[in-house]
Enzyme design. Structure first.
Site, PDB file in Angstrom:
ATOM      1  N   LYS A 119       0.864  -1.179   0.000  1.00 17.20           N
ATOM      2  CA  LYS A 119       0.000   0.000   0.000  1.00 17.20           C
ATOM      3  C   LYS A 119       0.900   1.229   0.000  1.00 17.20           C
ATOM      4  O   LYS A 119       1.935   1.227   0.683  1.00 17.20           O
ATOM      5  CB  LYS A 119      -0.893  -0.046   1.245  1.00 17.20           C
ATOM      6  CG  LYS A 119      -1.902   1.078   1.347  1.00 17.20           C
ATOM      7  CD  LYS A 119      -2.793   0.902   2.576  1.00 17.20           C
ATOM      8  CE  LYS A 119      -3.860   1.979   2.688  1.00 17.20           C
ATOM      9  NZ  LYS A 119      -4.728   1.784   3.874  1.00 17.20           N
ATOM     10  N   SER A 128      -9.700   1.912   2.833  1.00 20.27           N
ATOM     11  CA  SER A 128      -8.798   2.661   1.998  1.00 20.27           C
ATOM     12  C   SER A 128      -7.739   1.814   1.279  1.00 20.27           C
ATOM     13  O   SER A 128      -7.134   2.299   0.337  1.00 20.27           O
ATOM     14  CB  SER A 128      -8.072   3.692   2.861  1.00 20.27           C
ATOM     15  OG  SER A 128      -7.250   3.048   3.831  1.00 20.27           O
ATOM     16  N   SER A 148     -10.045  -0.647   6.936  1.00 22.42           N
ATOM     17  CA  SER A 148      -9.445  -0.515   5.603  1.00 22.42           C
ATOM     18  C   SER A 148      -8.727  -1.728   5.030  1.00 22.42           C
ATOM     19  O   SER A 148      -8.333  -1.704   3.870  1.00 22.42           O
ATOM     20  CB  SER A 148      -8.475   0.654   5.592  1.00 22.42           C
ATOM     21  OG  SER A 148      -9.189   1.837   5.438  1.00 22.42           O
TER      22      SER A 148
HETATM   23  N1  GLN Z   1     -13.313   4.212   6.369  1.00 16.37           N
HETATM   24  C1  GLN Z   1     -12.679   4.577   7.590  1.00 16.37           C
HETATM   25  C2  GLN Z   1     -12.177   5.998   7.481  1.00 16.37           C
HETATM   26  O1  GLN Z   1     -12.411   6.591   6.508  1.00 16.37           O
HETATM   27  C3  GLN Z   1     -11.552   3.642   7.904  1.00 16.37           C
HETATM   28  C4  GLN Z   1     -10.367   3.881   7.065  1.00 16.37           C
HETATM   29  C5  GLN Z   1      -9.189   3.050   7.479  1.00 16.37           C
HETATM   30  O2  GLN Z   1      -9.327   2.000   8.109  1.00 16.37           O
HETATM   31  N2  GLN Z   1      -8.015   3.549   7.131  1.00 16.37           N
HETATM   32  O3  GLN Z   1     -11.567   6.511   8.367  1.00 16.37           O
END
Ligand code: GLN
Length: 492
Positions: A79, A154, A178
């Site tokens: 990532k 994400s 995410s």
């Molecule tokens: N969707 C959640 C956010 O926007 C979690 C994102 C994540 O786990 N990085 O914060």
């Protein structure tokens, strides 16, 4: 023999060890798939063709003299939130579009030392804020199962690239879901370990008390091999768990008879897609057939997780992102009039809309006069959520439920509805607030899109989660199915 990209990680290791193919051949195979198929998916931000081929050649040479590490020659994608020395690390943001780190994250160092070959850096929501990958400066990622749908976020690029067989395994990070949510949307396996299990050193920070790196692969077995090489104490991370070298692979096939699996009824409410509910229930029956016992559990605080998270995560993000000031690194505006203008315009130009909105919410929640009303209150709720889980874990060993309320949604469908987007993480977020480990595993399909189920475990019981997931995958084949990308490419 099946095509190289259809082989599992362990099959690839066996083939490499037996000399059936070399790391160089394997790497070339994936690089040519990326070139052919990724323009339609956009799962990579950066492809590291030259360094990947050099690393593969080095792995071949090491193997020839008997020095093969546990992941020698395995093609991996990171990532784009893990710092990689000499390779741009953008965090999906214009702010870091020009950032080439002078060092690598601990995770990257460990995996490289284990012999993994880095194919490239994957697309993601800006600074890991999002559930659809639509917040990336580098454009949306397409779900390999349906080009009209999001891959989740994400870590959407990592999930899509594993599902499309454009790498063997990938790293991700999970602050509120995410790893698990995109794994569910793309039909792969993703594990978010216990907070502190994997070093956060060199990972671009979003919300430091929640961020945790984990493994994404097609199966629990592949994910276990990856996680084993990533995890472990790191003195450079002050919240690293002091534990002996973790072993996630030797228990994979252990008997699961007598394990108590909790089913939380409040998870199966009106907001849940009926096909997802049916898939999770049928998986519960299969686990029962494998010897597990199903027990009802209550999680009374489940409804409070999203509001608490959306105070705590933006608060931490507002502090973490204050370092991007246009002075030391990252985007700098042209011709600033003075230092204030430099700060303001560099940040205004460098950050996207969602990131700005979170910085504003976070700064507000931390400001004098509001701190007690919001931040302190959210931290109190966080403690209650953790206690809720600990209580449940006195009755059961694991908690089973859906990973997401429904399958992947259409690109654009939720961009104007921030709350609907935030609700995507309703089943995953509480796990981060409590610091627990959890895994998402493919459990079926609806309308041609994958369904994921989530298994949550006690602190530090990743081995148990991987064991149950692997036993389930031995008697099901959801995780073996792949999207029909080749036909699509051939029709073009
Ligand atoms: N969707 C959640 C956010 O926007 C979690 C994102 C994540 O786990 N990085 O914060």
């Amino acid at each position: 023999m099946s095509e190289l990209h259809e082989l599992s990680l362990t099959e690839q290791l066996t083939g490499l060890a037996a000399g059936e193919f070399s790391a160089t051949e394997l790497t070339r195979h994936y690089l040519s798939r990326i070139e052919r198929l990724d323009p339609a998916l956009n799962s990579y931000i950066t492809v590291c063709q030259d360094t990947a081929l050099a690393a593969a050649a080095e792995q071949d040479a090491l193997r020839a003299v008997g020095h093969a590490g546990p992941l020698a020659g395995i093609p991996i994608a990171h990532k784009d939130i893990f710092c990689t020395q000499g390779i741009r690390t953008s965090a999906g943001s214009r702010m870091l579009d020009n950032f080439i780190p002078p060092y690598s994250a601990t995770v990257v160092e460990k995996l490289t030392a284990a012999g993994a070959v880095v194919l490239g850096k994957t697309n993601m929501d800006e600074f890991a804020m999002g559930s659809s990958n639509e917040n990336s400066f580098y454009g949306a990622v397409k779900n390999p199962w349906s080009p009209d749908c999001v891959p989740g976020g994400s870590s959407g690029g990592s999930a899509a690239t594993v599902a499309a067989r454009l790498c063997t395994v990938a790293t991700g990070t999970d602050t509120g879901g995410s790893i698990r949510q995109p794994a569910a949307f793309c039909g792969i396996t993703g594990i978010k370990p216990t907070y502190g299990r994997v070093s956060r050193w060199g990972i671009i920070a979003y919300a430091s008390s929640l961020d945790q790196a984990g493994a994404m692969g097609r199966s629990a077995e592949d994910a276990a091999h990856l996680l084993e090489a990533m995890a472990g104490f790191d003195e450079r991370d002050s919240t690293s768990v002091m534990d002996a070298g973790p072993d996630f692979t030797s228990l994979l096939t252990a008997d699961i008879s007598g394990k108590k699996i909790g089913i939380c009824r409040t998870y199966f409410n009106a907001g849940l897609n009926p096909a997802v509910e049916a898939a999770v229930m049928s998986a519960a029956k299969q686990l029962e057939a494998l010897g597990a016992t199903l027990v009802d559990v209550e999680l009374t605080m489940a409804d409070h997780a999203i509001p608490a998270y959306y105070i705590i995560a933006p608060a931490e993000a507002s502090a973490n992102l204050s370092r991007y000031d246009g002075v030391r690194f990252g985007h700098r505006c042209d011709n600033p009039a003075d230092i204030d203008d430099l700060y303001k315009r560099s940040r205004a130009e460098g950050f996207g809309k969602e990131v700005k909105s979170r910085i504003m919410v976070g700064s507000f929640a931390l400001s004098a006069g509001y701190y007690d009303a919001y931040y302190r209150k959210a931290q109190q709720i966080r403690r209650l959520i953790k206690e809720d889980f600990l209580q449940a874990f006195q009755q059961v060993d694991y908690i089973l439920g859906p990973t997401t309320p429904g399958p992947a949604f259409a690109i654009g469908e939720m961009v104007d509805d921030q709350v609907a987007m935030y609700l995507q993480d309703i089943y995953t977020i509480a796990v981060n607030l409590a610091g627990l480990p959890a895994i998402s595993i493919p459990a079926g399909f609806t309308g041609g899109l994958p369904i994921g189920m989530q298994l949550i475990g006690r602190h530090l019981d990743e081995a148990g989660l991987l064991n149950i997931a692997h036993r389930y995958q031995q008697v099901t084949d959801w995780h073996r199915q792949g999207p029909a990308l080749e036909q699509e490419a051939n029709h073009d």
